[in-house]
Enzyme design. Structure first.
Site, short mmCIF file in Angstrom:
data_model
loop_
_atom_site.label_atom_id
_atom_site.label_comp_id
_atom_site.label_asym_id
_atom_site.label_seq_id
_atom_site.Cartn_x
_atom_site.Cartn_y
_atom_site.Cartn_z
N SER A 251 0.83 -1.21 0.00
CA SER A 251 0.00 0.00 0.00
C SER A 251 0.86 1.25 0.00
O SER A 251 2.01 1.24 0.40
CB SER A 251 -0.90 0.01 1.22
N LYS A 252 0.23 2.30 -0.44
CA LYS A 252 0.87 3.60 -0.55
C LYS A 252 1.39 4.09 0.79
O LYS A 252 2.39 4.78 0.85
CB LYS A 252 -0.20 4.59 -1.05
#
Ligand code: GLU
Length: 470
Positions: A251-252
């Site tokens: 994930s970012k």
């Protein structure tokens, strides 16, 4: 059988590294098999479209050297390759499903669906379409269609299991009770992913669907659609998830996830490809550096891992450093010159300075920082460096260095090497005790760029000045 694959991204933003990994596996497998690789833009969801996303996608593939045989700009008889331009095809196909009663019109409004969902949650029963419009008589459905909004849903089986084979996951079984009556056509008349994807894969003669594991639960709907149409489904290949270091889904929040982020930071396209290609499969053995040709030769679709693959940035950094280190000089200098930032290194000595830092870069973005040693006087060394400077052997090395450099006309990478060798022979000091003091004397640092290039860059007089300052 000619292998035909497709990479089918939805243009909803920057290209995710997981999406690029999918493109790569399709590309590598297809090139190995001598097949045809298609790029299909899945842009039927107008609400999710992001301005510039298609241009970005094409540019990203180009920068990373992934070329396709058919797709945008490379139309052939199976195109167009934008789903937004294929609506007539989907309309015709869905009509066949309606006629054969494999699909039905659903007139439920958003509010009704929401209310039904709430009730399911309250009653602790699985959420999903409640089947209200499943059995509306044909005549009634036709009549209501004249005045009411509707979507078209697939009448999926309600009992039993859907069993299929996936080249990565093996034999998979998904119970039909977990599969919703999927919307195939939305009220705006555009198809959903599921319908468009199946229709296109069929008409584009796709033989292998290689995509991320998140699509595995959709396979039953797709296989049922193939059945309804009387079509042969392609082989399924669902690639393992990419994970953060803590094994959560990549994930970012834990780092960059867009290909573009990495390119902007000066990662080498070949290194990114190499790194991503090994997330989910590897050829075994110790070697980790593979050119695209080598990947194509070594790839084995039957050996893709089921387990999620950790996106290890440390490893990517190491690999990127290796690519820069081994890069051909002309290519390196050309690229490096794009990353100079505010460096004060003067043009006439720039190539020497850039060659000096070549082996110590992680990414090209490091260049301005690494060049500082060339333009600024060494700073007072830290404790450990000071101790090293105070050694008797260091004194001997420095005296010898000054003596030998003084006799040179000019100092070059080669003459520096000769000097260092001669000092070793003369004083008997070698290895770290020989090299590190000279580095500290010239740069103030214990580690850093290749010393010969630094010495050449500084020139004879500055070498003598810096060493004699100690
Ligand atoms: N448009 C889908 C995506 O962006 C494609 C999935 C597939 O390959 O079937 O992931």
């Amino acid at each position: 059988m000619t292998v035909i694959t497709r990479f089918a991204p939805s243009p909803t933003g920057l290209v995710h590294v997981g999406s690029h990994r999918t493109a790569l596996y399709n590309y590598i497998f297809t090139r190995q098999q001598g097949g045809k690789f298609i790029l299909r833009v899945e842009d039927t969801d107008q609400n999710r479209y992001v301005e510039g996303a298609i241009e970005n996608l094409l540019l990203s593939l180009e920068k990373l050297g992934i070329d396709y045989d058919a797709g945008p700009g490379k139309e052939d008889e199976n195109g167009p390759y934008f789903q937004s331009k294929r609506n007539d095809i989907y309309k015709k196909e869905v009509q066949k499903l309606l006629d054969a009663r494999y699909a039905y019109r659903c007139f439920c409004s958003m509010e009704m669906l929401e209310a039904a969902r709430k009730e399911q949650i309250e009653k602790h029963i699985p959420t999903g379409y409640n089947g209200k419009c499943r059995n509306i008589p044909q005549e009634e459905s036709d009549k209501r269609a004249e005045t009411e909004d509707f979507v078209i849903r697939l009448k999926t089986p309600q009992e039993g299991v859907c069993a299929f084979h996936d080249i990565v996951r093996g034999d998979v079984q998904i119970s039909w009770s977990q599969v919703d009556d999927q919307v195939l056509v939305k009220s705006d008349g555009f198809p959903t992913y599921h319908l468009a994807n199946v229709v296109d894969d069929h008409y584009m003669d796709v033989t292998h669907i290689i995509r991320g594991e998140e699509w595995l639960p959709s396979v039953p709907k797709h296989l049922f659609l193939y059945d309804c149409f009387g079509w042969e489904p392609p082989r399924m290949v669902h690639l393992p998830l990419l994970l953060n270091a803590d094994k959560s889904k990549l994930s970012k929040r834990q780092g960059d996830v867009a290909v573009e982020d990495y390119l902007k930071k000066g990662y080498v396209p070949e290194a990114l490809n190499n790194f991503l290609a090994l997330l989910g499969w590897n050829p075994g053995g110790k070697n980790e550096i593979y050119s695209m040709e080598e990947l194509i030769t070594a790839f084995d679709i039957n050996k893709i891992n089921k387990a999620g693959a950790v996106f290890d940035v440390q490893k990517l950094n190491w690999m990127n450093g290796q690519y820069i280190k081994n890069m051909d000089t002309a290519k390196y200098l050309k690229e490096a010159r794009k990353w100079l930032g505010n460096t004060k290194v003067n043009e006439s000595k720039l190539d020497t300075a850039l060659m000096a830092v070549k082996t110590s870069l992680t990414t090209f973005q490091d260049i301005p920082d690494k060049l500082v040693v060339f333009t600024e006087d060494p700073v007072i060394p830290g404790e450990e460096a000071k101790e090293m400077l105070a050694l008797d052997s260091t004194r001997t090395v420095f005296t010898s260095y000054v003596e030998k450099v003084s006799t040179l006309d000019i100092l070059t990478v080669d003459s520096f090497k000769t000097v260092m060798k001669a000092i070793q022979t003369e004083t008997g000091v070698k290895g770290k005790l020989l090299w590190m003091p000279v580095r500290i004397g010239l740069t103030g640092e214990m580690h850093g760029p290749e010393l010969g290039y630094i010495a050449e860059y500084l020139g004879k007089n500055e070498n003598l000045r810096r060493i004699q300052n100690n």
